[in-house]
Scaffold this motif. Structure first.
Motif, short mmCIF file in Angstrom:
data_model
loop_
_atom_site.label_atom_id
_atom_site.label_comp_id
_atom_site.label_asym_id
_atom_site.label_seq_id
_atom_site.Cartn_x
_atom_site.Cartn_y
_atom_site.Cartn_z
N THR A 162 5.22 -44.43 86.44
CA THR A 162 6.11 -45.33 85.37
C THR A 162 6.20 -46.75 86.37
OG1 THR A 162 7.01 -43.44 84.32
CG2 THR A 162 8.00 -45.84 84.18
N ILE A 163 6.56 -46.57 87.48
CA ILE A 163 6.93 -47.86 88.38
C ILE A 163 5.40 -48.67 88.59
CG2 ILE A 163 7.55 -48.79 90.45
CD1 ILE A 163 9.79 -46.49 90.54
N GLY A 164 4.66 -47.82 88.70
CA GLY A 164 3.14 -48.47 89.15
C GLY A 164 2.64 -49.00 87.71
N PHE A 165 2.83 -48.53 86.61
CA PHE A 165 2.40 -49.07 85.32
C PHE A 165 3.30 -50.26 85.09
CE2 PHE A 165 3.56 -49.69 81.00
CZ PHE A 165 2.28 -49.95 80.09
N LEU A 166 4.43 -50.13 85.45
CA LEU A 166 5.37 -51.53 85.04
C LEU A 166 4.98 -52.71 86.04
CD1 LEU A 166 8.69 -49.90 84.41
CD2 LEU A 166 7.20 -50.78 82.79
N ARG A 167 4.69 -52.33 87.30
CA ARG A 167 4.43 -53.49 88.18
C ARG A 167 2.90 -54.05 87.85
NH1 ARG A 167 6.70 -56.82 90.76
NH2 ARG A 167 7.86 -55.70 92.30
N HIS A 168 1.94 -53.12 87.42
CA HIS A 168 0.85 -53.52 87.00
C HIS A 168 0.55 -54.32 85.96
CE1 HIS A 168 -3.65 -53.42 87.07
NE2 HIS A 168 -3.59 -53.27 85.78
N ALA A 169 1.64 -53.99 84.96
CA ALA A 169 1.61 -54.75 83.61
C ALA A 169 2.40 -56.10 83.87
CB ALA A 169 2.74 -53.94 82.57
N GLU A 170 3.22 -56.17 84.73
CA GLU A 170 3.74 -57.46 85.09
C GLU A 170 2.96 -58.63 85.90
OE1 GLU A 170 7.79 -59.21 87.46
OE2 GLU A 170 6.74 -57.56 88.24
N ILE A 171 2.15 -57.88 86.57
CA ILE A 171 1.04 -58.73 87.36
C ILE A 171 0.11 -59.18 86.36
CG2 ILE A 171 -0.68 -58.55 89.05
CD1 ILE A 171 0.94 -56.70 90.87
N LYS A 172 -0.39 -58.15 85.58
CA LYS A 172 -1.44 -58.55 84.51
C LYS A 172 -0.87 -59.56 83.58
CE LYS A 172 -3.89 -55.10 82.84
NZ LYS A 172 -4.31 -53.99 82.05
N HIS A 173 0.17 -59.39 83.22
CA HIS A 173 0.81 -60.40 82.20
C HIS A 173 1.02 -61.90 82.91
CE1 HIS A 173 1.58 -56.89 79.69
NE2 HIS A 173 1.56 -57.61 78.51
N GLY A 174 1.55 -61.69 84.07
CA GLY A 174 1.59 -63.15 84.80
C GLY A 174 0.09 -63.81 84.89
N ARG A 175 -0.87 -63.09 85.24
CA ARG A 175 -2.20 -63.76 85.28
C ARG A 175 -2.70 -64.26 84.17
NH1 ARG A 175 -4.69 -58.62 88.64
NH2 ARG A 175 -3.90 -59.05 90.90
N VAL A 176 -2.49 -63.54 83.02
CA VAL A 176 -2.93 -64.00 81.58
C VAL A 176 -2.11 -65.23 81.32
CG1 VAL A 176 -2.80 -63.42 79.42
CG2 VAL A 176 -3.53 -61.89 80.68
N ALA A 177 -0.72 -65.07 81.78
CA ALA A 177 0.19 -66.22 81.50
C ALA A 177 -0.18 -67.53 82.15
CB ALA A 177 1.51 -66.27 81.71
N MET A 178 -0.67 -67.42 83.33
CA MET A 178 -1.00 -68.59 84.08
C MET A 178 -2.38 -69.35 83.53
SD MET A 178 -0.50 -67.45 88.08
CE MET A 178 -0.90 -65.64 88.19
N ALA A 179 -3.27 -68.39 83.10
CA ALA A 179 -4.62 -68.94 82.46
C ALA A 179 -4.18 -69.47 81.32
CB ALA A 179 -5.53 -67.76 82.12
N GLY A 180 -3.16 -68.80 80.52
CA GLY A 180 -3.03 -69.29 79.24
C GLY A 180 -2.00 -70.78 79.43
N PHE A 181 -1.33 -70.87 80.35
CA PHE A 181 -0.39 -72.00 80.56
C PHE A 181 -1.59 -73.21 80.92
CE2 PHE A 181 1.97 -75.02 83.28
CZ PHE A 181 3.02 -75.35 82.58
N VAL A 182 -2.42 -73.04 81.76
CA VAL A 182 -3.24 -74.14 82.25
C VAL A 182 -4.27 -74.45 81.04
CG1 VAL A 182 -5.36 -74.58 83.71
CG2 VAL A 182 -3.48 -73.32 84.66
N GLY A 183 -4.49 -73.23 80.04
CA GLY A 183 -5.52 -73.58 79.04
C GLY A 183 -4.59 -74.35 78.02
N TYR A 184 -3.51 -73.97 78.01
CA TYR A 184 -2.66 -74.89 76.75
C TYR A 184 -2.64 -76.28 77.30
CZ TYR A 184 0.76 -75.78 73.14
OH TYR A 184 1.44 -76.12 71.98
#
Length: 254
Positions: A30-52
């Protein structure tokens, strides 16, 4: 991240009361899932922020997204459809309006690419790196050049595609992962700040910037009436319509 770092991270999470068991997989999974999800969402958000920012500034490719100078010529003579330039999409309005203006085929290509990237990221790889819920590195993504699950050869990787960055030590990689997590958290706040400001909410530092734009649609409605021929879209539009009216009626109270 070596085993000692992962053990330290898990002990720290447990010390903060993170004693969860998602899908009966155990606390460490569960901890691995949550950490991976946070990293993945952060990467998408960085791309989305620049894309916006790119979309809000009307930056676009100089060629056509559909049609173009070869449309209706030679072997393309029987292909119907009008010419749509990338600049036409850029001039549709705010970044969310630009998404709405995309042809259905373009939206499906983008969503299909996301599906393939997710598939590759979840596919067990032959290099021995375990899954992030089985003791692997949260945030690990295989090289697209030789990853299993890629439908066709890909010459570039997502990170360092041209191989210009020097090789890093494990200590540098560990520090870089921590920086990435913090940048991803900031990008998530920044992206939702843009989204909130585009709906007329007060976001200090963003709501007064004209370039942020205003979006009258519903962000959770990924398709519009122009996509009505796609499966399940009609049902989605039935739900989005009342929600859009509700948001519009409450706009003056925000």
């Amino acid at each position: 991240m070596d085993r000692r770092c992962r053990r330290t991270q898990r002990r720290a999470c447990k010390g903060r009361g993170a004693d969860k068991d998602f899908w009966g997989q155990g606390n460490e999974a569960t901890i691995g899932f949550l950490r991976h999800a946070e990293i993945k969402h952060g990467r998408v958000a960085m791309a989305g922020f620049v894309g916006y920012i790119v979309g809000a500034n009307k930056i676009a490719f100089p060629w056509a997204i559909a049609g173009g100078p070869l449309a209706g010529v030679g072997p393309f003579a029987d292909i119907p459809g009008e010419t749509i330039m990338f600049s036409d999409i850029a001039n549709a309005g705010a970044p969310a309006d630009q998404w709405d203006a995309l042809p259905s085929a373009a939206k499906l290509q983008i969503l299909g690419t996301i599906f393939i990237l997710e598939w590759v990221g979840e596919t067990p790889q032959g290099n021995g790196e375990p899954h992030y819920m089985r003791g692997g590195k949260p945030g690990y993504y295989p090289s697209l050049k030789n990853a299993e699950g890629v439908p066709h050869p890909v010459p570039f990787d997502l990170f360092n595609p041209f191989g210009l960055l020097p090789e890093q030590t494990e200590a540098q990689k560990e520090r870089g992962r921590n920086v990435e997590i913090n940048n991803g958290r900031a990008a998530m706040l920044g992206l939702f700040g843009f989204i909130s400001a585009s709906k007329g909410l007060i976001v200090p530092g963003l709501d007064a910037i004209p370039g942020v734009g205003r979006y009258d649609g519903v962000y959770m409605g990924a398709f519009t009436n122009s996509d009505a021929g796609l499966p399940f879209v009609d049902k989605m539009l039935e739900s989005v319509g009342p929600l859009k009216d509700l948001l519009a009626s409450n706009a003056g109270q925000l």
